[in-house]
Scaffold this motif. Structure first.
Motif, PDB file in Angstrom:
ATOM      1  N   SER A  82       0.828  -1.202   0.000  1.00 50.29           N
ATOM      2  CA  SER A  82       0.000   0.000   0.000  1.00 50.29           C
ATOM      3  C   SER A  82       0.861   1.251   0.000  1.00 50.29           C
ATOM      4  CB  SER A  82      -0.905   0.005   1.247  1.00 50.29           C
ATOM      5  OG  SER A  82      -1.806   1.083   1.221  1.00 50.29           O
ATOM      6  N   ASP A  83       0.233   2.350  -0.384  1.00 46.54           N
ATOM      7  CA  ASP A  83       0.851   3.665  -0.277  1.00 46.54           C
ATOM      8  C   ASP A  83      -0.255   4.623   0.134  1.00 46.54           C
ATOM      9  OD1 ASP A  83       2.712   5.658  -0.299  1.00 46.54           O
ATOM     10  OD2 ASP A  83       3.350   5.352  -2.369  1.00 46.54           O
ATOM     11  N   TRP A  84       0.121   5.747   0.712  1.00 45.97           N
ATOM     12  CA  TRP A  84      -0.872   6.655   1.290  1.00 45.97           C
ATOM     13  C   TRP A  84      -0.523   8.079   0.885  1.00 45.97           C
ATOM     14  CZ3 TRP A  84      -1.267   9.627   6.256  1.00 45.97           C
ATOM     15  CH2 TRP A  84      -2.601   9.901   6.613  1.00 45.97           C
ATOM     16  N   LEU A  85      -0.895   8.421  -0.328  1.00 45.83           N
ATOM     17  CA  LEU A  85      -0.555   9.746  -0.837  1.00 45.83           C
ATOM     18  C   LEU A  85      -1.690  10.738  -0.584  1.00 45.83           C
ATOM     19  CD1 LEU A  85       1.031   8.905  -4.320  1.00 45.83           C
ATOM     20  CD2 LEU A  85       2.192   9.351  -2.151  1.00 45.83           C
ATOM     21  N   PRO A  86      -1.382  11.918  -0.057  1.00 43.20           N
ATOM     22  CA  PRO A  86      -2.409  12.944   0.101  1.00 43.20           C
ATOM     23  C   PRO A  86      -2.787  13.525  -1.259  1.00 43.20           C
ATOM     24  CG  PRO A  86      -0.265  13.844   0.646  1.00 43.20           C
ATOM     25  CD  PRO A  86      -0.056  12.368   0.408  1.00 43.20           C
ATOM     26  N   ASP A  87      -3.985  14.078  -1.324  1.00 41.56           N
ATOM     27  CA  ASP A  87      -4.423  14.718  -2.555  1.00 41.56           C
ATOM     28  C   ASP A  87      -3.572  15.947  -2.833  1.00 41.56           C
ATOM     29  OD1 ASP A  87      -6.485  12.873  -2.899  1.00 41.56           O
ATOM     30  OD2 ASP A  87      -7.814  14.023  -1.592  1.00 41.56           O
ATOM     31  N   GLY A  88      -3.296  16.198  -4.104  1.00 38.62           N
ATOM     32  CA  GLY A  88      -2.534  17.376  -4.503  1.00 38.62           C
ATOM     33  C   GLY A  88      -3.412  18.377  -5.222  1.00 38.62           C
ATOM     34  N   ASP A  89      -2.797  19.179  -6.078  1.00 38.03           N
ATOM     35  CA  ASP A  89      -3.559  20.142  -6.860  1.00 38.03           C
ATOM     36  C   ASP A  89      -3.956  19.511  -8.190  1.00 38.03           C
ATOM     37  OD1 ASP A  89      -1.215  20.071  -8.329  1.00 38.03           O
ATOM     38  OD2 ASP A  89      -0.495  22.005  -7.590  1.00 38.03           O
ATOM     39  N   ALA A  90      -4.607  20.296  -9.042  1.00 36.85           N
ATOM     40  CA  ALA A  90      -5.090  19.782 -10.315  1.00 36.85           C
ATOM     41  C   ALA A  90      -3.960  19.246 -11.186  1.00 36.85           C
ATOM     42  CB  ALA A  90      -5.850  20.882 -11.060  1.00 36.85           C
ATOM     43  N   ALA A  91      -2.795  19.848 -11.075  1.00 36.83           N
ATOM     44  CA  ALA A  91      -1.664  19.439 -11.911  1.00 36.83           C
ATOM     45  C   ALA A  91      -1.163  18.040 -11.565  1.00 36.83           C
ATOM     46  CB  ALA A  91      -0.533  20.453 -11.771  1.00 36.83           C
ATOM     47  N   SER A  92      -1.303  17.660 -10.302  1.00 37.65           N
ATOM     48  CA  SER A  92      -0.795  16.354  -9.871  1.00 37.65           C
ATOM     49  C   SER A  92      -1.894  15.313  -9.697  1.00 37.65           C
ATOM     50  CB  SER A  92      -0.037  16.502  -8.545  1.00 37.65           C
ATOM     51  OG  SER A  92      -0.901  16.974  -7.518  1.00 37.65           O
ATOM     52  N   ALA A  93      -3.142  15.690  -9.954  1.00 38.72           N
ATOM     53  CA  ALA A  93      -4.278  14.817  -9.649  1.00 38.72           C
ATOM     54  C   ALA A  93      -4.207  13.476 -10.366  1.00 38.72           C
ATOM     55  CB  ALA A  93      -5.584  15.528  -9.992  1.00 38.72           C
ATOM     56  N   ILE A  94      -3.966  13.508 -11.663  1.00 39.23           N
ATOM     57  CA  ILE A  94      -3.943  12.266 -12.436  1.00 39.23           C
ATOM     58  C   ILE A  94      -2.804  11.360 -11.977  1.00 39.23           C
ATOM     59  CG2 ILE A  94      -3.660  11.262 -14.728  1.00 39.23           C
ATOM     60  CD1 ILE A  94      -6.348  12.598 -14.281  1.00 39.23           C
ATOM     61  N   SER A  95      -1.648  11.954 -11.721  1.00 38.18           N
ATOM     62  CA  SER A  95      -0.499  11.176 -11.276  1.00 38.18           C
ATOM     63  C   SER A  95      -0.782  10.484  -9.949  1.00 38.18           C
ATOM     64  CB  SER A  95       0.725  12.080 -11.137  1.00 38.18           C
ATOM     65  OG  SER A  95       1.811  11.389 -10.556  1.00 38.18           O
ATOM     66  N   ILE A  96      -1.388  11.210  -9.021  1.00 34.64           N
ATOM     67  CA  ILE A  96      -1.662  10.653  -7.695  1.00 34.64           C
ATOM     68  C   ILE A  96      -2.671   9.518  -7.760  1.00 34.64           C
ATOM     69  CG2 ILE A  96      -2.708  11.157  -5.441  1.00 34.64           C
ATOM     70  CD1 ILE A  96      -1.375  13.924  -5.622  1.00 34.64           C
ATOM     71  N   ILE A  97      -3.782   9.735  -8.449  1.00 34.22           N
ATOM     72  CA  ILE A  97      -4.801   8.682  -8.473  1.00 34.22           C
ATOM     73  C   ILE A  97      -4.335   7.492  -9.292  1.00 34.22           C
ATOM     74  CG2 ILE A  97      -6.187   9.449 -10.457  1.00 34.22           C
ATOM     75  CD1 ILE A  97      -8.662   8.782  -8.585  1.00 34.22           C
ATOM     76  N   ASP A  98      -3.527   7.722 -10.310  1.00 32.50           N
ATOM     77  CA  ASP A  98      -2.958   6.604 -11.068  1.00 32.50           C
ATOM     78  C   ASP A  98      -2.089   5.726 -10.163  1.00 32.50           C
ATOM     79  OD1 ASP A  98      -4.212   7.285 -13.394  1.00 32.50           O
ATOM     80  OD2 ASP A  98      -2.421   8.057 -14.408  1.00 32.50           O
ATOM     81  N   LYS A  99      -1.271   6.353  -9.318  1.00 35.95           N
ATOM     82  CA  LYS A  99      -0.413   5.591  -8.409  1.00 35.95           C
ATOM     83  C   LYS A  99      -1.244   4.814  -7.398  1.00 35.95           C
ATOM     84  CE  LYS A  99       3.735   8.504  -8.648  1.00 35.95           C
ATOM     85  NZ  LYS A  99       4.666   9.378  -7.884  1.00 35.95           N
ATOM     86  N   MET A 100      -2.278   5.450  -6.850  1.00 36.68           N
ATOM     87  CA  MET A 100      -3.125   4.780  -5.868  1.00 36.68           C
ATOM     88  C   MET A 100      -3.876   3.605  -6.489  1.00 36.68           C
ATOM     89  SD  MET A 100      -2.680   6.262  -2.883  1.00 36.68           S
ATOM     90  CE  MET A 100      -1.008   5.944  -3.460  1.00 36.68           C
ATOM     91  N   MET A 101      -4.409   3.815  -7.683  1.00 36.84           N
ATOM     92  CA  MET A 101      -5.157   2.751  -8.342  1.00 36.84           C
ATOM     93  C   MET A 101      -4.245   1.606  -8.776  1.00 36.84           C
ATOM     94  SD  MET A 101      -8.338   3.553  -8.155  1.00 36.84           S
ATOM     95  CE  MET A 101      -9.171   2.552  -9.383  1.00 36.84           C
ATOM     96  N   ARG A 102      -3.034   1.927  -9.158  1.00 38.80           N
ATOM     97  CA  ARG A 102      -2.132   0.863  -9.608  1.00 38.80           C
ATOM     98  C   ARG A 102      -1.779  -0.072  -8.458  1.00 38.80           C
ATOM     99  NH1 ARG A 102       0.715  -0.829 -13.775  1.00 38.80           N
ATOM    100  NH2 ARG A 102       2.601  -2.053 -13.385  1.00 38.80           N
ATOM    101  N   ILE A 103      -1.335   0.484  -7.338  1.00 38.23           N
ATOM    102  CA  ILE A 103      -0.870  -0.373  -6.252  1.00 38.23           C
ATOM    103  C   ILE A 103      -2.019  -1.069  -5.533  1.00 38.23           C
ATOM    104  CG2 ILE A 103      -0.802   1.444  -4.477  1.00 38.23           C
ATOM    105  CD1 ILE A 103       1.769   0.074  -3.448  1.00 38.23           C
ATOM    106  N   HIS A 104      -3.182  -0.401  -5.432  1.00 40.67           N
ATOM    107  CA  HIS A 104      -4.292  -0.964  -4.669  1.00 40.67           C
ATOM    108  C   HIS A 104      -5.305  -1.724  -5.512  1.00 40.67           C
ATOM    109  CE1 HIS A 104      -3.344   2.590  -1.823  1.00 40.67           C
ATOM    110  NE2 HIS A 104      -2.687   1.524  -1.439  1.00 40.67           N
ATOM    111  N   VAL A 105      -5.290  -1.540  -6.832  1.00 37.17           N
ATOM    112  CA  VAL A 105      -6.315  -2.163  -7.670  1.00 37.17           C
ATOM    113  C   VAL A 105      -5.705  -2.944  -8.836  1.00 37.17           C
ATOM    114  CG1 VAL A 105      -8.461  -1.789  -8.950  1.00 37.17           C
ATOM    115  CG2 VAL A 105      -7.845  -0.231  -7.094  1.00 37.17           C
ATOM    116  N   SER A 106      -4.960  -2.261  -9.689  1.00 38.31           N
ATOM    117  CA  SER A 106      -4.460  -2.903 -10.906  1.00 38.31           C
ATOM    118  C   SER A 106      -3.546  -4.086 -10.598  1.00 38.31           C
ATOM    119  CB  SER A 106      -3.705  -1.883 -11.767  1.00 38.31           C
ATOM    120  OG  SER A 106      -4.533  -0.798 -12.112  1.00 38.31           O
TER     121      SER A 106
END
Length: 235
Positions: A82-106
């Motif tokens: 697991s990883d626990w990344l806080p939400d960022g701004d609009a510029a980093s949004a896709i990167s953050i959710i991609d990382k969360m979805m990859r490790i926890h789902v994909s």
């Protein structure tokens, strides 16, 4: 030959605790880790088979799956990485959710599919998949929305794989909250966090081990979520 239990993310905290104690109980354990930690030597001493793998690297994941598919049978898979990344701004949004979805789902999705044959080959009873999700999967999170969403998706995989792999494999979730503080958490934060549950104390890693042991021993529970939250949902 004893069929192994695969645990992802055994480098520290819950993953390390599970790998250590399941190995001490006589289980053959295979563990994955991303970063090197001194305590991994303790797991090696106990006979845990360790594989370094960064789940964000597709080639490393592919190599790991090729290795794991050489096992004639697998007793259980515990998705703890697991990883626990806080939400960022609009510029980093896709990167953050991609990382969360990859490790926890994909990655859990890919591992479950790749090792279905090995799970089905287990002859000692019903094999298991256990997804370690989170209390916030149902509640959401103001500061960690991407993390919460990915953990909710992981539990949804529990429902899908429970139906898909029955009756030879049971698939369940464990959803913890406030198991243990980090070493750098200050006293003010600790007191605030403890007041969020009815029992107002840390659960500790042993609560996860107890839950895992229950699910491994059960022959009749599948598609469920065990909430290890100290009554937090009632506060």
């Amino acid at each position: 030959m004893t069929a192994p239990i695969l645990i992802t993310g055994v480098g520290k905290r819950v993953g390390f605790y599970l790998a250590k104690h399941l190995a001490q109980l006589g289980h053959k354990v295979i563990g994955t880790y991303r970063s090197q930690y001194p305590q991994l030597q303790e797991l090696e001493t106990l006979g845990v088979e360790l594989h370094r793998c960064d789940f964000e690297d597709a080639s490393q994941l592919d190599e790991l799956l090729v290795t794991l598919k050489q096992q004639p049978a697998i007793r259980a898979i515990i998705h703890n990485a697991s990883d626990w990344l806080p939400d960022g701004d609009a510029a980093s949004a896709i990167s953050i959710i991609d990382k969360m979805m990859r490790i926890h789902v994909s990655v859990p999705y890919a591992i479950n599919l790749a090792l279905t044959e090995q799970l089905n080959a287990y002859t000692g009873g019903t094999a298991d998949i256990i997804h370690i999700t989170d209390y916030v999967a149902e509640k959401g999170s103001k500061k960690h929305a991407a993390y919460a969403a990915s953990k909710a998706a992981l539990h949804n995989l529990t429902l899908s794989f429970a139906a898909k792999l029955a009756p030879s494999v049971k698939v369940n979730s464990i959803a913890p909250a406030m198991l243990m503080f980090n070493p750098d958490d200050d006293e003010q934060y600790k007191q605030k966090a403890l007041k969020k549950s009815l029992l107002q104390k840390e659960g500790g890693e042993s609560e996860i081990l107890n839950a895992v042991t229950y699910l491994l021993q059960s022959q009749y529970v599948t598609g469920q979520v065990l909430k290890i939250d100290g009554g937090r949902h009632l506060v």
